[in-house]
Design a protein around this motif. Sequence first.
Motif, PDB file in Angstrom:
ATOM      1  N   GLN A 193       0.620  -1.118  -0.041  1.00  0.00           N
ATOM      2  CA  GLN A 193       0.057  -0.020   0.093  1.00  0.00           C
ATOM      3  C   GLN A 193       0.904   1.066   0.161  1.00  0.00           C
ATOM      4  N   SER A 194       2.421   1.151   0.312  1.00  0.00           N
ATOM      5  CA  SER A 194       3.023   2.337   0.098  1.00  0.00           C
ATOM      6  C   SER A 194       3.432   3.021  -1.247  1.00  0.00           C
ATOM      7  N   GLY A 195       3.409   2.189  -2.229  1.00  0.00           N
ATOM      8  CA  GLY A 195       3.657   2.591  -3.466  1.00  0.00           C
ATOM      9  C   GLY A 195       4.870   2.940  -3.738  1.00  0.00           C
ATOM     10  N   LYS A 196       5.867   2.563  -2.968  1.00  0.00           N
ATOM     11  CA  LYS A 196       7.432   2.884  -2.850  1.00  0.00           C
ATOM     12  C   LYS A 196       8.252   1.855  -3.089  1.00  0.00           C
ATOM     13  N   TRP A 197       7.833   0.492  -2.534  1.00  0.00           N
ATOM     14  CA  TRP A 197       8.480  -0.410  -2.210  1.00  0.00           C
ATOM     15  C   TRP A 197       8.561  -1.280  -3.791  1.00  0.00           C
ATOM     16  N   PRO A 198       9.686  -2.214  -3.953  1.00  0.00           N
ATOM     17  CA  PRO A 198       9.616  -2.982  -5.012  1.00  0.00           C
ATOM     18  C   PRO A 198       8.521  -3.950  -5.096  1.00  0.00           C
ATOM     19  N   GLN A 199       7.930  -4.482  -6.257  1.00  0.00           N
ATOM     20  CA  GLN A 199       6.862  -5.560  -6.012  1.00  0.00           C
ATOM     21  C   GLN A 199       7.173  -6.610  -5.211  1.00  0.00           C
ATOM     22  N   ILE A 200       6.349  -7.278  -4.639  1.00  0.00           N
ATOM     23  CA  ILE A 200       6.198  -8.378  -3.931  1.00  0.00           C
ATOM     24  C   ILE A 200       5.963  -9.754  -4.703  1.00  0.00           C
ATOM     25  N   MET A 201       7.039 -10.746  -4.651  1.00  0.00           N
ATOM     26  CA  MET A 201       6.448 -11.940  -5.592  1.00  0.00           C
ATOM     27  C   MET A 201       6.072 -12.946  -4.432  1.00  0.00           C
ATOM     28  N   ILE A 202       4.770 -13.548  -4.527  1.00  0.00           N
ATOM     29  CA  ILE A 202       4.304 -14.319  -3.508  1.00  0.00           C
ATOM     30  C   ILE A 202       4.063 -15.778  -4.145  1.00  0.00           C
ATOM     31  N   PHE A 203       4.364 -17.038  -3.577  1.00  0.00           N
ATOM     32  CA  PHE A 203       3.781 -18.155  -3.969  1.00  0.00           C
ATOM     33  C   PHE A 203       2.488 -18.612  -3.063  1.00  0.00           C
ATOM     34  N   PRO A 204       1.558 -18.138  -3.439  1.00  0.00           N
ATOM     35  CA  PRO A 204       0.421 -18.281  -2.599  1.00  0.00           C
ATOM     36  C   PRO A 204      -0.150 -19.772  -2.000  1.00  0.00           C
ATOM     37  N   GLU A 205       0.543 -20.666  -2.872  1.00  0.00           N
ATOM     38  CA  GLU A 205       0.245 -22.050  -2.308  1.00  0.00           C
ATOM     39  C   GLU A 205       0.867 -22.418  -0.987  1.00  0.00           C
ATOM     40  N   GLY A 206       2.111 -22.041  -0.841  1.00  0.00           N
ATOM     41  CA  GLY A 206       2.726 -21.916   0.392  1.00  0.00           C
ATOM     42  C   GLY A 206       3.542 -23.456   0.498  1.00  0.00           C
ATOM     43  N   THR A 207       3.561 -24.083  -0.360  1.00  0.00           N
ATOM     44  CA  THR A 207       4.334 -25.341  -0.550  1.00  0.00           C
ATOM     45  C   THR A 207       4.419 -25.773  -1.798  1.00  0.00           C
ATOM     46  N   CYS A 208       5.539 -27.061  -2.125  1.00  0.00           N
ATOM     47  CA  CYS A 208       5.335 -27.263  -3.520  1.00  0.00           C
ATOM     48  C   CYS A 208       4.332 -28.695  -3.959  1.00  0.00           C
ATOM     49  N   THR A 209       3.684 -28.697  -4.885  1.00  0.00           N
ATOM     50  CA  THR A 209       3.127 -29.700  -5.311  1.00  0.00           C
ATOM     51  C   THR A 209       3.780 -30.122  -6.743  1.00  0.00           C
ATOM     52  N   ASN A 210       2.831 -31.240  -7.444  1.00  0.00           N
ATOM     53  CA  ASN A 210       3.338 -31.477  -8.735  1.00  0.00           C
ATOM     54  C   ASN A 210       2.598 -30.924  -9.988  1.00  0.00           C
TER      55      ASN A 210
END
Length: 530
Positions: A193-210
């Motif tokens: 919400q700051s508009g100043k930081w670099p983009q955040i890349m998130i893996f929303p699954e939180g774990t590895c799948t196949n």
Amino acid sequence: TSWLGLDSLITRVVGGGVEATRFLVASGRRQLVRNLCFSRGVMIAFMTLTLFPIRLFFAAFMMLLAWPFAFIASMGCDEQEFEKPLSWWRKIVDILLKAIMRMMWLAGGFHWINVKGRRALPAEAAILTVAPHSSYFDAIPVTMTFASIVMKAESKDIPVWGTLIKYIRPVFVSRSDQDSRRKTVEEIKRRAQSGKWPQIMIFPEGTCTNRSCLITFKPGAFIPGVPVQPVVLRYPNKLVSSAYSVIGNLVLEILWLTLCQFHNSVEIEFLPVYIPSEEERKNPVLYANNVRRVMAEALGVPVTDYTFEDCQLALAEGQLRLPSDTCLLEFAKLVRNLGLKPETLEDDLDKYATRAMKMKKEKADLKEFSEYLEFPVSHTLESMFALFDENEDGIIDVREFVIALSVVCKPSKTLETIQLAFQLYQSENCTITEDDLAHILKTAMGVSQINVTHLFRAVDEEEKGKITYDDFYRFAELQPHFAEDYLYPDQMVAESGLETSCLSAPNGICTDFSPENAEDKNKPLQKKWN
């Protein structure tokens, strides 16, 4: 077999694993399977002695080459510095590091990276949601964009790699801090919400799948209520897949097999920015589910209601591995829906175990079960009660609930669950019978039937018809694979004679993760313990 057909079969066997092997065996092509497995072994052995060490050396060299640039660029930088536009020299460092990282992936066999779509500007989408998450090669889009990521705090202390991680200004999560989850969400929200930081890349699954489907997205990326850009990953490799669940879960094994493959393919597609509605801003779970649906459609895979915690349960490395038809995943889902928190689950387990011991084997009806749990009667509670209502006579044994809860709470600590079960079922002389052991293991594995006769006789060396926990513990110490040896030995060998585990789910990750087993979430729950 035509050459085209043979090539297709080779692809299926080498890249498709056990299921493809069974297909060929069922088709009467056992010799072909043997030849293909031999050829694959020869190929991997040759690459291990030639290509693998060269690639490993150059990949490590590139990482070491990147370290001094990342170290210098990170020196003396405080939080305010990160919120300012990049200075000219940091822009040069960015370009150099991206080039070095690209050379590292090139050394690993990723000769070209196919990028589709346009990456949104930070002002358009502060958060990039990436799926499916299948291996550490998913770091490729991170090194291409240098977007911030969410990482374990321990990662920053890893030599060389920790310096590179700190350079991209991640959000660190501390396992030792009980309030870490809340702080992480607040930090993501603040940056987005700051508009100043670099983009955040998130893996929303939180774990590895196949990659056979998308599991439930964690809501952290969607709580800020800002637009996100979905990013989907594809690995169209023909021989060795870079997914955790194809050849097993060993990180070094996947690294080895991937580096032994001459060419590795990856495709990164940036989908259109998803702008949430007012309702989605207020409901992060709805927002997450809708974004997941968009990404699943782009990938052409189904979605499942199973979560990160369900995967931990299904893949736990205890002596009792859950079979593919277990209902404990369903039970775990009901536990969450009931309102039992993961962070307090062990305390809840102790409380419910103590109450069950005081009940002295008395059974409970729905009202008594509600009072026992201290939760009001609800649809979720009724569904949970139905799982344990073996005879559909309206009463259950709460000891079975405690055992199931122990498995969910401590999935890799099999002997702790069995010790608790012995305390619940044992007589005054601290022994249990074969029927008691059957009830314990049937509940611990979430199955309707199980034959424990061979196991019980092996533990009961003196043939007394009863055993103590000490007897079982000594036996388990001597026979750590007792489940495979005594509970289901007939299922441990596939029809082809090739060794494979009957406890592996159909696609190697979690039960019902395969597209053909995807169920409508509104389908009534089925009782599987009766």
